[in-house]
Scaffold this motif. Structure first.
Motif, PDB file in Angstrom:
ATOM      1  N   GLY A  31       1.011  -0.532   0.060  1.00  0.00           N
ATOM      2  CA  GLY A  31      -0.003   0.373   0.189  1.00  0.00           C
ATOM      3  C   GLY A  31       0.756   1.352   0.092  1.00  0.00           C
ATOM      4  N   SER A  32       0.307   2.413   0.756  1.00  0.00           N
ATOM      5  CA  SER A  32       0.873   3.369  -0.435  1.00  0.00           C
ATOM      6  C   SER A  32       1.543   3.889   0.937  1.00  0.00           C
ATOM      7  N   VAL A  33       1.839   3.382   2.380  1.00  0.00           N
ATOM      8  CA  VAL A  33       2.946   3.399   3.442  1.00  0.00           C
ATOM      9  C   VAL A  33       4.511   3.036   2.638  1.00  0.00           C
ATOM     10  N   VAL A  34       4.235   1.987   1.731  1.00  0.00           N
ATOM     11  CA  VAL A  34       5.081   1.658   0.978  1.00  0.00           C
ATOM     12  C   VAL A  34       6.468   2.170   0.173  1.00  0.00           C
ATOM     13  N   ARG A  35       5.093   2.270  -0.584  1.00  0.00           N
ATOM     14  CA  ARG A  35       5.390   3.998  -1.870  1.00  0.00           C
ATOM     15  C   ARG A  35       5.699   4.985  -1.705  1.00  0.00           C
ATOM     16  N   GLY A  36       5.290   5.472  -0.178  1.00  0.00           N
ATOM     17  CA  GLY A  36       6.058   6.950   0.503  1.00  0.00           C
ATOM     18  C   GLY A  36       4.670   7.575  -0.514  1.00  0.00           C
ATOM     19  N   THR A  41      -4.817  10.209   6.050  1.00  0.00           N
ATOM     20  CA  THR A  41      -6.302   9.183   6.151  1.00  0.00           C
ATOM     21  C   THR A  41      -5.378   7.558   5.619  1.00  0.00           C
ATOM     22  N   SER A  42      -4.131   7.226   5.084  1.00  0.00           N
ATOM     23  CA  SER A  42      -3.636   6.270   5.190  1.00  0.00           C
ATOM     24  C   SER A  42      -3.832   5.168   5.577  1.00  0.00           C
ATOM     25  N   ASP A  43      -4.081   3.846   5.756  1.00  0.00           N
ATOM     26  CA  ASP A  43      -3.958   2.444   6.220  1.00  0.00           C
ATOM     27  C   ASP A  43      -2.512   1.886   5.931  1.00  0.00           C
ATOM     28  N   LEU A  44      -3.021   0.781   6.818  1.00  0.00           N
ATOM     29  CA  LEU A  44      -1.708  -0.678   6.698  1.00  0.00           C
ATOM     30  C   LEU A  44      -2.262  -1.572   5.361  1.00  0.00           C
ATOM     31  N   ASP A  45      -2.347  -2.128   4.402  1.00  0.00           N
ATOM     32  CA  ASP A  45      -2.791  -3.210   3.693  1.00  0.00           C
ATOM     33  C   ASP A  45      -1.105  -4.650   4.013  1.00  0.00           C
ATOM     34  N   ILE A  46      -2.042  -5.451   5.040  1.00  0.00           N
ATOM     35  CA  ILE A  46      -1.333  -6.382   4.961  1.00  0.00           C
ATOM     36  C   ILE A  46      -1.728  -7.307   4.200  1.00  0.00           C
ATOM     37  N   VAL A  47      -0.938  -8.340   3.577  1.00  0.00           N
ATOM     38  CA  VAL A  47      -1.186  -9.435   3.501  1.00  0.00           C
ATOM     39  C   VAL A  47      -0.699 -10.758   3.929  1.00  0.00           C
ATOM     40  N   VAL A  48      -1.655 -11.906   4.316  1.00  0.00           N
ATOM     41  CA  VAL A  48      -0.990 -12.773   5.431  1.00  0.00           C
ATOM     42  C   VAL A  48      -1.607 -14.512   4.384  1.00  0.00           C
ATOM     43  N   PHE A  49      -0.775 -14.997   4.776  1.00  0.00           N
ATOM     44  CA  PHE A  49      -0.646 -16.453   4.231  1.00  0.00           C
ATOM     45  C   PHE A  49      -0.033 -17.436   4.642  1.00  0.00           C
ATOM     46  N   ASP A  50      -1.544 -18.264   5.000  1.00  0.00           N
ATOM     47  CA  ASP A  50      -1.753 -19.622   6.111  1.00  0.00           C
ATOM     48  C   ASP A  50      -2.411 -20.819   5.184  1.00  0.00           C
TER      49      ASP A  50
END
Length: 240
Positions: A31-36, A41-50
């Motif tokens: 998400g946006s925090v990774v792209r700077g 109002t940005s959130d964290l987009d987290i992808v999980v694999f299980d």
């Protein structure tokens, strides 16, 4: 939520995984925090694999001072999302996986990220001649509606529809991925920065002044290389 209550996004993401998914096989922050490009109002987009999940799911919650969108997948389900995104030419999941910062990895993330990068590099499926003609017709129809309308309220929404149709047409006829909402202009800029600025200027001028000329010139210029506006002779679903 005030940005003053937030801890570092990568730190927050690591804490989130440790708290909620300590036994997962892999996870990444996208998400946006990774792209700077984050905003207040940005959130964290987290992808999980299980591998032990019964089904994939998406969940929204607040933790560690952040709004968090978590996308949880089995080793099979993420492939289904990759396929769906490819078919609709909107690579939301592949983009998140490709750009994501790895938070946890039990030896799976390199291959999954490679799948995502390979799909993005491949680009979407090419439009058929029939699809191009159909899209050309609906763009022509919306442009005619905009030109002929004398109702300002209606014009606003006709222009919005036209902007989405035209952006999709430009990107897909040039074998590029498309986007929705803020990703419309981002996708256009990735394709051609100069064209994107002309596109934004045309619609911005209309919304500010009501002048349709820049939009008309822009759309006619795009359609010209595909035969111009289309009405006479167009048929959809006719059986011979």
């Amino acid at each position: 939520m005030s940005s003053f209550n937030r801890i570092d996004p990568i730190d927050a993401a690591h804490k989130f995984i440790s708290k909620h998914f300590p036994d997962c096989d892999g996870a990444l922050l996208a998400g946006s925090v990774v792209r700077g490009e984050e905003t207040e109002t940005s959130d964290l987009d987290i992808v999980v694999f299980d591998k032990n999940l019964h089904s994939s799911y998406r969940e929204s919650l607040i933790d560690f001072g952040w709004n968090i969108e978590v996308f949880v997948h089995r080793f099979i389900s993420y492939k289904e999302f990759f396929k769906s995104d490819y078919e609709r030419a909107r690579p939301s999941m592949p983009r998140m996986v490709s750009e994501g910062i790895v938070l946890k990895d039990n030896g799976i993330m390199e291959s999954i990220k490679k799948e995502a990068k390979d799909l993005l590099a491949k680009g979407p499926e090419k439009w058929s001649t029939e699809t191009i003609e159909t899209k050309r017709y609906f763009i022509s129809d919306a442009l005619d509606d905009l030109i002929g309308s004398k109702n300002r309220a209606e014009e606003i929404f006709i222009a919005s529809t036209l902007a989405e149709l035209v952006s999709e047409f430009v990107l897909r006829t040039n074998d590029r991925w498309v986007g929705a909402s803020k990703w419309i202009v981002r996708s256009l800029r990735e394709f051609d920065m100069e064209f994107a600025e002309c596109f934004v200027d045309a619609f911005d001028d209309f919304y500010k002044t009501g002048n349709k000329n820049k939009i008309i010139q822009l759309v006619d210029g795009i359609l010209e290389s595909h035969g111009g506006r289309l009405f006479d002779g167009f048929s959809l679903g006719k059986k011979t």
